[in-house]
Design a protein around this motif. Structure first.
Motif, PDB file in Angstrom:
ATOM      1  N   TRP A 105       0.883  -1.171  -0.005  1.00 50.35           N
ATOM      2  CA  TRP A 105      -0.153   0.029   0.128  1.00 50.35           C
ATOM      3  C   TRP A 105       0.717   1.202  -0.188  1.00 50.35           C
ATOM      4  N   GLN A 106       0.405   2.076  -0.692  1.00 48.28           N
ATOM      5  CA  GLN A 106       0.982   3.488  -0.547  1.00 48.28           C
ATOM      6  C   GLN A 106       1.193   4.174   0.841  1.00 48.28           C
ATOM      7  N   ARG A 107      -0.009   3.960   1.559  1.00 46.03           N
ATOM      8  CA  ARG A 107      -0.035   4.602   2.801  1.00 46.03           C
ATOM      9  C   ARG A 107      -0.609   3.177   3.600  1.00 46.03           C
ATOM     10  N   PRO A 108       0.157   2.663   4.400  1.00 42.00           N
ATOM     11  CA  PRO A 108      -0.199   1.449   5.130  1.00 42.00           C
ATOM     12  C   PRO A 108      -1.253   1.919   6.160  1.00 42.00           C
ATOM     13  N   PHE A 109      -1.919   0.599   6.575  1.00 41.63           N
ATOM     14  CA  PHE A 109      -3.101   0.982   7.409  1.00 41.63           C
ATOM     15  C   PHE A 109      -2.704   1.146   9.017  1.00 41.63           C
ATOM     16  N   TYR A 110      -1.372   0.884   9.202  1.00 35.85           N
ATOM     17  CA  TYR A 110      -0.773   1.142  10.574  1.00 35.85           C
ATOM     18  C   TYR A 110       0.017   1.986  10.423  1.00 35.85           C
ATOM     19  N   SER A 111       0.654   2.575  11.717  1.00 35.86           N
ATOM     20  CA  SER A 111       1.811   3.274  11.608  1.00 35.86           C
ATOM     21  C   SER A 111       2.788   2.859  12.693  1.00 35.86           C
ATOM     22  N   GLN A 112       3.918   3.472  12.562  1.00 31.48           N
ATOM     23  CA  GLN A 112       4.901   3.017  13.959  1.00 31.48           C
ATOM     24  C   GLN A 112       5.904   4.257  14.011  1.00 31.48           C
ATOM     25  N   GLY A 113       6.327   4.277  15.366  1.00 29.72           N
ATOM     26  CA  GLY A 113       7.320   5.482  15.795  1.00 29.72           C
ATOM     27  C   GLY A 113       8.450   4.833  16.733  1.00 29.72           C
ATOM     28  N   ILE A 127       7.024  10.177  15.740  1.00 26.80           N
ATOM     29  CA  ILE A 127       6.509   9.472  14.527  1.00 26.80           C
ATOM     30  C   ILE A 127       6.865  10.141  13.295  1.00 26.80           C
ATOM     31  N   ASP A 128       7.311   9.828  12.331  1.00 25.15           N
ATOM     32  CA  ASP A 128       7.549  10.314  11.025  1.00 25.15           C
ATOM     33  C   ASP A 128       5.980  10.740  10.588  1.00 25.15           C
ATOM     34  N   ARG A 129       5.694  12.063  10.639  1.00 29.50           N
ATOM     35  CA  ARG A 129       4.335  12.506  10.254  1.00 29.50           C
ATOM     36  C   ARG A 129       4.169  12.453   8.738  1.00 29.50           C
ATOM     37  N   LYS A 130       5.120  12.657   8.043  1.00 25.61           N
ATOM     38  CA  LYS A 130       5.232  12.643   6.568  1.00 25.61           C
ATOM     39  C   LYS A 130       4.738  11.033   6.178  1.00 25.61           C
ATOM     40  N   GLN A 131       5.540  10.242   6.677  1.00 21.86           N
ATOM     41  CA  GLN A 131       5.074   8.800   6.350  1.00 21.86           C
ATOM     42  C   GLN A 131       3.906   8.105   6.871  1.00 21.86           C
ATOM     43  N   TYR A 132       3.657   8.728   8.235  1.00 25.49           N
ATOM     44  CA  TYR A 132       2.437   8.240   8.626  1.00 25.49           C
ATOM     45  C   TYR A 132       1.684   9.387   9.298  1.00 25.49           C
ATOM     46  N   PRO A 262       8.372  -4.669   3.333  1.00 28.01           N
ATOM     47  CA  PRO A 262       8.930  -4.471   2.143  1.00 28.01           C
ATOM     48  C   PRO A 262      10.448  -4.235   2.514  1.00 28.01           C
ATOM     49  N   PRO A 263      11.474  -4.736   1.524  1.00 27.77           N
ATOM     50  CA  PRO A 263      12.613  -4.349   1.661  1.00 27.77           C
ATOM     51  C   PRO A 263      13.175  -3.059   1.391  1.00 27.77           C
ATOM     52  N   GLY A 264      13.984  -2.542   2.098  1.00 32.62           N
ATOM     53  CA  GLY A 264      14.677  -1.248   1.998  1.00 32.62           C
ATOM     54  C   GLY A 264      13.766  -0.293   2.857  1.00 32.62           C
ATOM     55  N   THR A 265      12.890  -0.693   3.592  1.00 31.65           N
ATOM     56  CA  THR A 265      12.244   0.342   4.772  1.00 31.65           C
ATOM     57  C   THR A 265      12.589  -0.105   6.138  1.00 31.65           C
ATOM     58  N   ASP A 266      12.166   0.737   7.135  1.00 37.15           N
ATOM     59  CA  ASP A 266      12.133   0.312   8.478  1.00 37.15           C
ATOM     60  C   ASP A 266      10.908  -0.299   9.054  1.00 37.15           C
ATOM     61  N   ARG A 267       9.838  -0.511   8.112  1.00 32.32           N
ATOM     62  CA  ARG A 267       8.776  -0.992   8.667  1.00 32.32           C
ATOM     63  C   ARG A 267       8.922  -2.379   9.468  1.00 32.32           C
ATOM     64  N   LEU A 268       8.509  -2.668  10.647  1.00 30.64           N
ATOM     65  CA  LEU A 268       8.431  -3.701  11.379  1.00 30.64           C
ATOM     66  C   LEU A 268       6.934  -4.497  11.345  1.00 30.64           C
ATOM     67  N   PHE A 269       5.991  -4.136  10.485  1.00 34.35           N
ATOM     68  CA  PHE A 269       4.828  -4.941  10.309  1.00 34.35           C
ATOM     69  C   PHE A 269       4.569  -5.259   8.810  1.00 34.35           C
ATOM     70  N   SER A 270       3.987  -6.278   8.665  1.00 38.19           N
ATOM     71  CA  SER A 270       3.406  -6.776   7.346  1.00 38.19           C
ATOM     72  C   SER A 270       2.143  -6.455   7.232  1.00 38.19           C
ATOM     73  N   VAL A 271       1.216  -7.884   7.192  1.00 33.44           N
ATOM     74  CA  VAL A 271       0.015  -7.609   7.100  1.00 33.44           C
ATOM     75  C   VAL A 271      -0.581  -7.497   8.490  1.00 33.44           C
ATOM     76  N   THR A 272      -1.762  -6.947   8.622  1.00 28.05           N
ATOM     77  CA  THR A 272      -2.322  -6.452   9.992  1.00 28.05           C
ATOM     78  C   THR A 272      -2.934  -7.614  10.950  1.00 28.05           C
ATOM     79  N   VAL A 273      -3.222  -8.671  10.111  1.00 28.31           N
ATOM     80  CA  VAL A 273      -3.737  -9.852  11.085  1.00 28.31           C
ATOM     81  C   VAL A 273      -3.037 -11.162  10.613  1.00 28.31           C
TER      82      VAL A 273
END
Length: 574
Positions: A105-113, A127-132, A262-273
């Protein structure tokens, strides 16, 4: 076979919709290698009741409905979705194949900080407000903003450890505070939020706080009343629900797939369930050579649904209710199906009834007419389980780690084989249950083989996620009072358990349990939790053959003596 090559546009949704609408059986839709974007504005619409997800009017990018021999070949492309849209629904179709693409997703349904401070009275996060994107309303309500949606907390907050990539040790949902509605966020500076709550668990500064602010509305792939579906070389980086959710379908293969950030990102979540979820499916569920990481629930869950008898109209007819709200509207039975009937308290099938006719009264209530009279021994609150829609399960060559909650949840009376997998989970690595209390997920197992798996650290999360690496725990209050066990014939052989905690196996109400040839190794990843007194604990089991040199075995003596008045268990502890 007809091959159709799709040309790239700014919004592929109407292009795909028209192509599928006109596609003959045997069509292959091909995407040249590229990045494609899908938006909800011109998508196919239909109201869907999707089990264990939220029912609603769905907008669908790839509606594969009433088709035969359809293939979607992404050619290695990235599919990027925008807003509230379901990527794929396969409904009343045969021989459908999805292959060679990724979903994000362009803007994922979860956020992180990043957690920047923590004390007895709260937690601060940057929180990176631009990203989330997010904003506070005038009354102080915190809302997170996406493309066409704004939501407050749904599941709350969750701590992840960036060093391991998985859940933080013993943290759990909402840092031990199980009600996300009690969160008290306050804006304390640019990109900074403080939660003014006294959390039972104090998080670690520098860890990542996931902000779970979206309900289960947009699963990645939904399969409904279809057969012979293959998901091959597909990667799900994200979706707002389960990665794959199938119900009342037959023969599903998941081959060389991944669920991961996704590779190359700092996201620590994939699908939400859950990564994969199968409800009242039959035939063979085959999952092989796949990778499941960082999803916010289990890698795979296989079960049926217990519906509760609400009213008896006559000797042949009942009205049954789908109790959990996320099972409303889901199919219950078809004419010719065989339903098992059981008492709510023991869940043991005491009769089988063939369905003559059915009628949907509303999303919660369902009328069933049986061919023979209902048993005289029925009681108020008895449950019905569709025994015609149960699957064999074979999972092999898979890796699962770093996700919230548990590993594989396997509750099906078909033949289950779990072999040659690498399994680690914040809860139990394998959980075999069955309940008629909350989720009403059925599935007394009859033939399970768990062999040649590598179990890493398990049960480093909160206790409700699991007490041991393999946790067999049907939700039956007093199993020793029952005339028989709920589960049968479970073999746990030639596995390696490398874990920090001594709890390896808990088994409750199992007849025919074998634990043999397994290797136990210690790790120093975490401090032991002290949940279990022994490596292996048996509760109200029969015919248990435990070959475990050097391991401690605890038996619920009272339960066994009361339960086995006529037949003592065969317990071989070397």
């Amino acid at each position: 076979m007809t091959e159709i090559y799709l040309q790239k546009t700014d919004d592929m949704t109407p292009i795909v919709f028209q192509a599928l609408k006109n596609a003959d059986d045997g069509t292959v839709l091909k995407f040249p290698l590229d990045e494609y974007h899908f938006r909800p504005d011109q998508a196919f619409e239909k109201y869907y009741y999707i089990s264990n997800n939220r029912h609603s009017l769905k907008r669908v990018a790839f509606p594969i409905i009433g088709k035969k021999n359809i293939t979607i070949d992404g050619g290695g492309s990235r599919f990027i979705f925008h807003g509230e849209i379901v990527p794929f629904i396969i409904e009343q179709s045969e021989n459908a194949t999805l292959e060679n693409f990724s979903i994000d997703w362009q803007r994922p349904f979860y956020s992180q900080g990043v957690i920047t401070a923590a004390d007895n009275n709260g937690v601060e996060v940057e929180i990176d407000r631009k990203q989330y994107p997010y904003h506070f309303e005038s009354g102080g309500t915190l809302l997170f903003d996406g493309e066409g949606w704004s939501h407050g907390f749904h599941e709350g907050i969750f701590e992840m450890d960036p060093r391991t990539g998985g859940p933080a040790y013993l943290s759990g949902d909402n840092l031990g505070n199980h009600n996300p509605r009690t969160l008290c966020p306050q804006e304390i500076g640019p990109n900074r939020i403080r939660f003014n709550n006294r959390f039972p668990h104090r998080p670690t500064i520098g860890n990542i706080l996931l902000l779970r602010h979206y309900p289960r509305l947009c699963p990645g792939i939904h399969i409904k009343q279809s057969r012979n579906v293959i998901i091959n070389n597909v990667t799900l980086h994200h979706c707002g629900g389960m990665g794959l959710i199938a119900q009342f379908s037959e023969n599903i293969t998941v081959d060389r797939c991944s669920v991961c950030p996704p590779p190359g990102t700092d996201r620590l979540f994939s699908v939400t369930v859950d990564a994969c979820h199968f409800v009242n499916c039959k035939g063979l569920i085959r999952i092989k050579d796949s990778y499941f990481s960082s999803q916010m629930d289990d890698p795979a869950n296989v079960h049926g649904i217990n519906t509760r008898i609400k009213e008896t109209l006559d000797d042949f007819t009942v009205i049954t209710e789908r109790v959990h709200p996320e099972q409303h509207g889901v199919e219950v039975a078809f004419p010719g199906d065989i339903m098992g009937i059981a008492h709510h308290d023991d869940q043991l099938t005491y009769d089988r009834l063939t369905v003559k006719a059915t009628k949907e009264l509303n999303p919660q209530l369902f009328k069933i007419v049986f061919k023979k009279p209902l048993p005289k021994s029925r009681r108020p609150g008895d449950i019905l389980d569709n025994l015609s829609w149960t699957a064999d399960v074979h999972i092999s060559g898979c890796t699962s780690a770093n996700n919230r909650a548990r590993g594989y949840l396997l509750s099906s009376p078909g033949k289950i084989i779990l072999e040659n997998n690498d399994i680690s989970a914040a809860g139990a690595g394998v959980k075999i249950s069955g309940d008629a209390n909350y989720w009403f997920e059925s599935g007394a197992v009859q033939d399970v083989i768990i062999r040649n798996n590598q179990f890493g650290d398990c049960c480093y999360g909160p206790a409700p996620w699991g007490r041991t690496a393999i946790d067999i725990d049907p939700e039956i209050a007093t199993p020793w009072k029952n005339t028989e066990c709920y589960h049968r014939n479970i073999r746990i052989e030639n596995n390696t358990f490398r874990t920090f905690d001594p709890g390896i196996l808990y088994a409750r109400s199992v007849d025919g349990l074998v634990f043999a040839g397994n290797t136990i190794q210690s790790s120093n990843s975490y401090q032991p939790t002290g949940r279990m007194n022994a490596h292996i604990t048996l509760d109200a089991c029969r015919n248990a053959d435990i070959q475990a040199p050097g391991l401690s075995v605890e038996i619920n003596k009272e339960a066994h003596s009361r339960y086995h008045q006529r037949q003592q268990p065969s317990l071989n502890c070397e």
